[in-house]
Motif scaffolding. Sequence first.
Motif, PDB file in Angstrom:
ATOM      1  N   ILE A 156       0.610  -1.296   0.035  1.00 47.97           N
ATOM      2  CA  ILE A 156       0.131  -0.013  -0.009  1.00 47.97           C
ATOM      3  C   ILE A 156       0.802   1.251  -0.075  1.00 47.97           C
ATOM      4  N   TYR A 157       1.743   1.392   0.667  1.00 48.34           N
ATOM      5  CA  TYR A 157       2.375   2.705   1.122  1.00 48.34           C
ATOM      6  C   TYR A 157       3.905   2.600   0.274  1.00 48.34           C
ATOM      7  N   GLN A 158       4.396   1.564   0.243  1.00 44.20           N
ATOM      8  CA  GLN A 158       5.641   1.798  -0.677  1.00 44.20           C
ATOM      9  C   GLN A 158       5.405   1.616  -2.105  1.00 44.20           C
ATOM     10  N   TRP A 159       4.522   0.707  -2.569  1.00 43.79           N
ATOM     11  CA  TRP A 159       4.517   0.633  -4.114  1.00 43.79           C
ATOM     12  C   TRP A 159       3.252   1.200  -4.720  1.00 43.79           C
ATOM     13  N   GLY A 160       2.337   1.757  -3.569  1.00 41.55           N
ATOM     14  CA  GLY A 160       1.143   2.440  -4.007  1.00 41.55           C
ATOM     15  C   GLY A 160       0.132   1.496  -4.342  1.00 41.55           C
ATOM     16  N   VAL A 161       0.027   0.326  -4.443  1.00 42.44           N
ATOM     17  CA  VAL A 161      -0.863  -0.672  -4.967  1.00 42.44           C
ATOM     18  C   VAL A 161      -2.364  -0.664  -4.381  1.00 42.44           C
ATOM     19  N   ARG A 164       0.991  11.675  -4.858  1.00 42.10           N
ATOM     20  CA  ARG A 164       2.045  10.684  -5.410  1.00 42.10           C
ATOM     21  C   ARG A 164       1.437  10.026  -6.756  1.00 42.10           C
ATOM     22  N   ASP A 165       0.124   9.705  -6.829  1.00 44.02           N
ATOM     23  CA  ASP A 165      -0.356   9.086  -8.021  1.00 44.02           C
ATOM     24  C   ASP A 165      -0.130  10.233  -9.159  1.00 44.02           C
ATOM     25  N   ASP A 166      -0.758  11.438  -8.695  1.00 47.97           N
ATOM     26  CA  ASP A 166      -0.615  12.350  -9.934  1.00 47.97           C
ATOM     27  C   ASP A 166       0.581  12.676 -10.445  1.00 47.97           C
ATOM     28  N   LEU A 167       1.673  12.671  -9.510  1.00 47.56           N
ATOM     29  CA  LEU A 167       2.904  13.003  -9.666  1.00 47.56           C
ATOM     30  C   LEU A 167       3.732  11.710 -10.446  1.00 47.56           C
ATOM     31  N   GLU A 168       2.964  10.665 -10.264  1.00 47.03           N
ATOM     32  CA  GLU A 168       3.417   9.297 -10.661  1.00 47.03           C
ATOM     33  C   GLU A 168       4.781   8.920 -10.099  1.00 47.03           C
ATOM     34  N   GLU A 169       4.704   9.018  -8.742  1.00 46.86           N
ATOM     35  CA  GLU A 169       5.878   8.900  -8.046  1.00 46.86           C
ATOM     36  C   GLU A 169       5.991   7.621  -7.129  1.00 46.86           C
ATOM     37  N   TRP A 170       5.197   6.664  -7.571  1.00 46.99           N
ATOM     38  CA  TRP A 170       5.143   5.312  -6.748  1.00 46.99           C
ATOM     39  C   TRP A 170       6.508   4.710  -7.249  1.00 46.99           C
ATOM     40  N   PRO A 171       7.389   4.095  -6.651  1.00 43.63           N
ATOM     41  CA  PRO A 171       8.671   3.327  -7.357  1.00 43.63           C
ATOM     42  C   PRO A 171       7.959   1.933  -7.885  1.00 43.63           C
ATOM     43  N   THR A 172       8.694   1.509  -8.857  1.00 39.15           N
ATOM     44  CA  THR A 172       8.499   0.079  -9.460  1.00 39.15           C
ATOM     45  C   THR A 172       9.195  -0.877  -8.570  1.00 39.15           C
ATOM     46  N   PRO A 173       8.741  -1.922  -8.287  1.00 44.68           N
ATOM     47  CA  PRO A 173       9.536  -3.131  -7.624  1.00 44.68           C
ATOM     48  C   PRO A 173      10.634  -3.270  -8.568  1.00 44.68           C
ATOM     49  N   ASP A 218      14.911   6.234  -5.962  1.00 43.35           N
ATOM     50  CA  ASP A 218      15.067   7.629  -6.528  1.00 43.35           C
ATOM     51  C   ASP A 218      15.278   8.703  -5.448  1.00 43.35           C
ATOM     52  N   GLU A 219      16.300   9.341  -5.262  1.00 42.15           N
ATOM     53  CA  GLU A 219      16.471  10.361  -4.001  1.00 42.15           C
ATOM     54  C   GLU A 219      15.822  11.580  -4.140  1.00 42.15           C
ATOM     55  N   PRO A 239       9.233   4.011   7.521  1.00 41.95           N
ATOM     56  CA  PRO A 239      10.413   3.820   6.784  1.00 41.95           C
ATOM     57  C   PRO A 239      10.047   2.739   5.740  1.00 41.95           C
ATOM     58  N   GLU A 240       8.941   1.919   6.002  1.00 44.22           N
ATOM     59  CA  GLU A 240       8.578   0.735   5.013  1.00 44.22           C
ATOM     60  C   GLU A 240       7.679   1.388   4.201  1.00 44.22           C
ATOM     61  N   GLY A 241       7.437   2.668   3.876  1.00 44.73           N
ATOM     62  CA  GLY A 241       6.460   2.917   3.162  1.00 44.73           C
ATOM     63  C   GLY A 241       6.770   4.392   2.381  1.00 44.73           C
ATOM     64  N   ILE A 242       5.933   5.477   2.919  1.00 45.27           N
ATOM     65  CA  ILE A 242       6.187   6.683   1.966  1.00 45.27           C
ATOM     66  C   ILE A 242       7.646   7.181   2.496  1.00 45.27           C
ATOM     67  N   SER A 243       7.725   7.004   3.897  1.00 43.31           N
ATOM     68  CA  SER A 243       9.186   7.270   4.473  1.00 43.31           C
ATOM     69  C   SER A 243       9.587   8.671   4.342  1.00 43.31           C
TER      70      SER A 243
END
Length: 395
Positions: free
Chosen positions: A58-63, A166-175, A180-181, A213-217
């Motif tokens: 949910i919070y790291q990958w935005g699924v 984050r959805d709108d900015l397309e900022e969820w990382p892909t596994p 990206d820092e 730390p295991e999510g949006i962090s």
Amino acid sequence: MSANAPITQDVMTIPRKLPEGKINLVGLTRDQLRETLIEHGTPEKQAKMRTGQIWQWIYQWGVRDFADMTNLAKAYRAQLAEHFVIEIPEVVTRQVSEDGTRKYLCRIAGGHEVEVVYIPEEDRGTLCISSQVGCTLTCSFCHTGTQKLVRNLTAAEIVGQVMMARDDLEEWPTPGAPKDETRLLSNIVLMGMGEPLYNFDNVRDAMKIAMDPEGISLSRRRITLSTSGVVPEIARTAEEIGCLLAISFHATTDETRDVLVPINKRWNIEELLAALSSYPNASNSERITFEYVMLDGVNDSDEDAHRLIDHIKRHNIPAKINLIPFNEWPGAPYKRSSNNRIRAFANIIYQAGYASPIRKTRGEDIMAACGQLKSATERARKSRKQIEAEAGLNS
Ligand code: SAH
Ligand code: SF4
């Protein structure tokens, strides 16, 4: 189209209804998530591990779809989908300003609307989020304060604003992709609609999730909570959230602050300063921001600047002072101080040894600037009333 019209305005009309009877997992603390999973059939022995896995999805990958949680057994994914949903506020409109500022109007349960603003800068991107629909307080210079409708946002609706952006900015990382820092959304300010300290528990839970730390962090140092001065909750902000603090100070005498920030009648300047001087996290590296809106002829004299410094020095508060040019809204009872006046005020503060940045007004063309937030439905309702009044229909 006027010169100040927004460049784009997308309207999204597809409603995303919460399927009846299902529980939204967004906004639950880790403990609450674990308990909820157990209550709905996850064996206790597995619950901790499942909580960690689902949390990351949910919070790291935005699924948003349990079917995509590929490290869980298919049958278990189906079981989750039967009981739960992953729901965030629905974007109704999205406006992009000439300067890149984005303003979203989001719909939440009950048909209420809240505004969220994203402000891109060179070295950071700040999301200004809301904690309530409207505000119970009635600061006389604030547009939100004139809105009647009020309800507290749930933790899901608060952290959901961050997920929506984050959805709108397309900022969820892909596994598997490198981390990206340089984040587009690097900072959060609780400076949208509402008084966050009047919705403490939900704000705390939502910010804890954003920091996990295991999510949006996001680092706690990249989150700033702005309060009008709810004195009894200030110490808890450091203890239970740990974020930075900003105070809507805005006046240097009780007489003026009583009018501008009426909560001052409950907790006056001295009580507020005492609470700030004992703020557990305050230090030179984590200074408290004093927000000060510049209102022509009301709070912007040289004497005010000297009194402001005197208050801060007397209480020995590690502080920076953020001067905010007043953002005018239709019918506002004040005018913005002139640029010369603001500069003179800033100079007195600077000479006294304090940082005194003047806040850049961003997104003015889309009414996205500080303190202008107020939901569109409310605006529409008000203006209809005004029209009726003008046409004599009310009499
Ligand atoms: N309720 C909280 C947070 C939301 S307001 C608080 O009052 O601190 C966020 C900031 O915008 C506050 O400092 C508020 O005083 C300021 N603000 C409100 N209306 C404004 C306006 N019209 N122009 C400039 N700043 C404004
Ligand atoms: Fe509420 Fe803050 Fe506006 Fe005051 S300035 S009315 S506390 S949102």
